[in-house]
Write a protein that holds these residues in place. Structure first.
Motif, mmCIF file in Angstrom:
data_model
loop_
_atom_site.group_PDB
_atom_site.id
_atom_site.type_symbol
_atom_site.label_atom_id
_atom_site.label_comp_id
_atom_site.label_asym_id
_atom_site.label_seq_id
_atom_site.Cartn_x
_atom_site.Cartn_y
_atom_site.Cartn_z
ATOM 1 N N GLY A 108 43.065 35.425 25.974
ATOM 2 C CA GLY A 108 44.037 34.408 25.612
ATOM 3 C C GLY A 108 43.754 33.115 26.348
ATOM 4 O O GLY A 108 42.779 32.990 27.092
ATOM 5 N N ALA A 109 44.623 32.135 26.158
ATOM 6 C CA ALA A 109 44.474 30.855 26.845
ATOM 7 C C ALA A 109 44.604 31.044 28.351
ATOM 8 O O ALA A 109 45.383 31.872 28.817
ATOM 9 C CB ALA A 109 45.542 29.873 26.342
ATOM 10 N N ASP A 110 43.811 30.292 29.107
ATOM 11 C CA ASP A 110 43.862 30.331 30.579
ATOM 12 C C ASP A 110 43.601 31.738 31.118
ATOM 13 O O ASP A 110 44.208 32.155 32.104
ATOM 14 C CB ASP A 110 45.217 29.817 31.086
ATOM 15 C CG ASP A 110 45.524 28.415 30.618
ATOM 16 O OD1 ASP A 110 44.607 27.575 30.640
ATOM 17 O OD2 ASP A 110 46.675 28.165 30.204
ATOM 18 N N ALA A 111 42.711 32.467 30.456
ATOM 19 C CA ALA A 111 42.402 33.835 30.888
ATOM 20 C C ALA A 111 40.898 34.051 30.851
ATOM 21 O O ALA A 111 40.406 35.020 30.285
ATOM 22 C CB ALA A 111 43.110 34.843 29.999
ATOM 23 N N ASP A 112 40.167 33.130 31.483
ATOM 24 C CA ASP A 112 38.708 33.197 31.430
ATOM 25 C C ASP A 112 38.089 33.833 32.671
ATOM 26 O O ASP A 112 36.898 33.703 32.914
ATOM 27 C CB ASP A 112 38.117 31.797 31.224
ATOM 28 C CG ASP A 112 38.574 30.816 32.298
ATOM 29 O OD1 ASP A 112 39.370 31.229 33.176
ATOM 30 O OD2 ASP A 112 38.148 29.650 32.255
ATOM 31 N N ARG A 113 38.901 34.547 33.435
ATOM 32 C CA ARG A 113 38.373 35.202 34.635
ATOM 33 C C ARG A 113 37.346 36.268 34.273
ATOM 34 O O ARG A 113 36.382 36.490 35.009
ATOM 35 C CB ARG A 113 39.538 35.829 35.414
ATOM 36 C CG ARG A 113 39.126 36.526 36.699
ATOM 37 C CD ARG A 113 40.343 37.058 37.419
ATOM 38 N NE ARG A 113 39.982 37.985 38.473
ATOM 39 C CZ ARG A 113 40.824 38.829 39.055
ATOM 40 N NH1 ARG A 113 42.086 38.854 38.665
ATOM 41 N NH2 ARG A 113 40.432 39.638 40.008
ATOM 42 N N PHE A 114 37.565 36.942 33.137
ATOM 43 C CA PHE A 114 36.621 37.952 32.655
ATOM 44 C C PHE A 114 36.140 37.563 31.269
ATOM 45 O O PHE A 114 36.938 37.171 30.417
ATOM 46 C CB PHE A 114 37.271 39.335 32.593
ATOM 47 C CG PHE A 114 37.705 39.868 33.924
ATOM 48 C CD1 PHE A 114 36.779 40.315 34.843
ATOM 49 C CD2 PHE A 114 39.050 39.933 34.252
ATOM 50 C CE1 PHE A 114 37.177 40.809 36.075
ATOM 51 C CE2 PHE A 114 39.461 40.414 35.475
ATOM 52 C CZ PHE A 114 38.521 40.853 36.400
ATOM 53 N N ALA A 115 34.844 37.691 31.036
ATOM 54 C CA ALA A 115 34.280 37.391 29.726
ATOM 55 C C ALA A 115 34.460 38.586 28.795
ATOM 56 O O ALA A 115 34.652 39.728 29.245
ATOM 57 C CB ALA A 115 32.796 37.062 29.865
ATOM 58 N N VAL A 116 34.408 38.329 27.500
ATOM 59 C CA VAL A 116 34.414 39.412 26.528
ATOM 60 C C VAL A 116 33.241 40.351 26.839
ATOM 61 O O VAL A 116 32.118 39.902 27.090
ATOM 62 C CB VAL A 116 34.308 38.852 25.101
ATOM 63 C CG1 VAL A 116 34.106 39.982 24.094
ATOM 64 C CG2 VAL A 116 35.567 38.065 24.754
ATOM 65 N N GLY A 117 33.513 41.640 26.858
ATOM 66 C CA GLY A 117 32.501 42.633 27.193
ATOM 67 C C GLY A 117 32.551 43.112 28.629
ATOM 68 O O GLY A 117 31.890 44.102 28.978
ATOM 69 N N ALA A 118 33.329 42.447 29.484
ATOM 70 C CA ALA A 118 33.434 42.851 30.891
ATOM 71 C C ALA A 118 34.175 44.182 31.014
ATOM 72 O O ALA A 118 35.156 44.431 30.310
ATOM 73 C CB ALA A 118 34.155 41.786 31.703
ATOM 74 N N GLU A 119 33.708 45.026 31.926
ATOM 75 C CA GLU A 119 34.374 46.295 32.199
ATOM 76 C C GLU A 119 35.394 46.095 33.313
ATOM 77 O O GLU A 119 35.055 45.598 34.398
ATOM 78 C CB GLU A 119 33.355 47.361 32.601
ATOM 79 C CG GLU A 119 32.379 47.708 31.484
ATOM 80 C CD GLU A 119 31.449 48.845 31.864
ATOM 81 O OE1 GLU A 119 31.217 49.061 33.086
ATOM 82 O OE2 GLU A 119 30.947 49.520 30.951
#
Length: 308
Positions: free
Chosen positions: A73-84
């Protein structure tokens, strides 16, 4: 998506698999594809209506999760798509990890360490954080102190003894004799078979007691505590002892109620990476068989985990 829901409070049989709408992450949230979901005693209590975390069904149980970030979601870039990732999410508010997907606050998740499988990572958060918050935050356990852990082979207990050993404590554990080999392998210094021996006379006095049983165990443990000692319990509703009564005995009584905490979960992950913490998963059960997981008898080693 597939999820385990219930439309009424009751026994394990009220848990049913069904299709529900997949959630979408909002600001500060990520969508996690669930690879494993931990099963905890609070799940069963909530299912039965004994722990009022949900006003009324329908509901989806579960707070422990390990999986893969599917969307952000917005402001939730701490983990990238695909991160475990893994974590204890939203507790005690509803989270719904007994499902194929769950929305999680990004600040309550931690990167899954390579040392843990998905099942082990899902088994760690609630139990591990309970043990950490009891022993590190409240008791501030340190090298040279003597700690007694009741129900030491269970979900919280087997992690607690390892946390204490990693901090240099002398650990005494109560468990049935059949669990003694398991606990010795985790580094426990003294083992007491509570079914055959009165634990109050089986060892010398201790600085801290971690009570995971409640009932008369809490009051009986006073006999083993040094003056000024600390008794930490997870069973605040049935501890058999009030803080005032403990104070009259020169003892401090504290109740731990676990809270999500990414920084502390990261510390537990670091212990796992260093080889100082082993998460024991006794059973992995398909998510569709969640009712069977809830029907298992108590007293098992470690944790049970659901696998979608």
């Amino acid at each position: 998506m597939f999820a385990i829901t219930q439309t009424t409070f009751g026994g394990p049989e009220v848990l049913r698999g069904t299709e529900i709408d997949r959630p979408e992450p909002g600001p500060g949230e990520v969508l996690v594809r669930v690879r494993a979901a931990g099963v905890n005693p609070v799940d069963a209590a909530t299912r039965a209506g004994h722990f009022p975390l949900f006003p009324e069904p329908p509901l989806v149980l579960g707070w422990d999760v390990a999986g893969v970030v599917e969307a952000t979601g917005a402001d939730a870039d701490r983990f990238a798509v695909g991160a475990e990732v893994f974590g204890l999410i939203k507790f005690p508010a509803p989270a719904g990890t007994y499902a194929e997907y769950v929305v999680a606050p990004v600040d309550q998740l931690v990167a899954k360490p390579a040392a843990l499988s998905m099942a082990e990572a899902a088994a760690l958060p609630l139990s591990g954080l309970t043990a950490w918050q009891a022993l590190v935050q409240i008791a501030r356990i340190e090298a040279g102190q003597r700690l007694l852990v009741h129900a030491a082979a269970g979900g919280v207990g087997h992690l607690a003894v390892q946390i204490a050993k990693a901090r240099g404590a002398h650990v005494i554990a109560t468990a049935r004799a059949v669990r003694h080999g398991f606990l010795a392998g985790l580094g426990v210094d003294e083992l007491i078979d509570y079914s055959a021996t009165d634990f109050t006379t089986a060892t010398e006095t201790v600085d801290v007691v971690l009570d995971l049983v409640g009932g008369d165990y809490t009051a009986r443990s006073l006999a083993l505590l040094k003056p000024g000692g600390l008794l930490v319990t997870t069973v605040g509703h049935n501890s058999g002892l009030t803080p005032e009564e403990a104070e009259q005995h020169g003892i401090r009584l504290e109740v731990v109620f676990v809270q999500p905490a990414a920084q502390e979960l990261g510390a537990l992950a670091a212990l796992a990476e260093s080889g100082q913490l082993r998460v024991h998963v006794e059973q992995e059960i398909p998510l569709a068989d969640a009712a069977r997981a809830h029907a298992l008898p108590g007293g098992a080693k470690g944790k049970t985990v659901l696998i979608p």
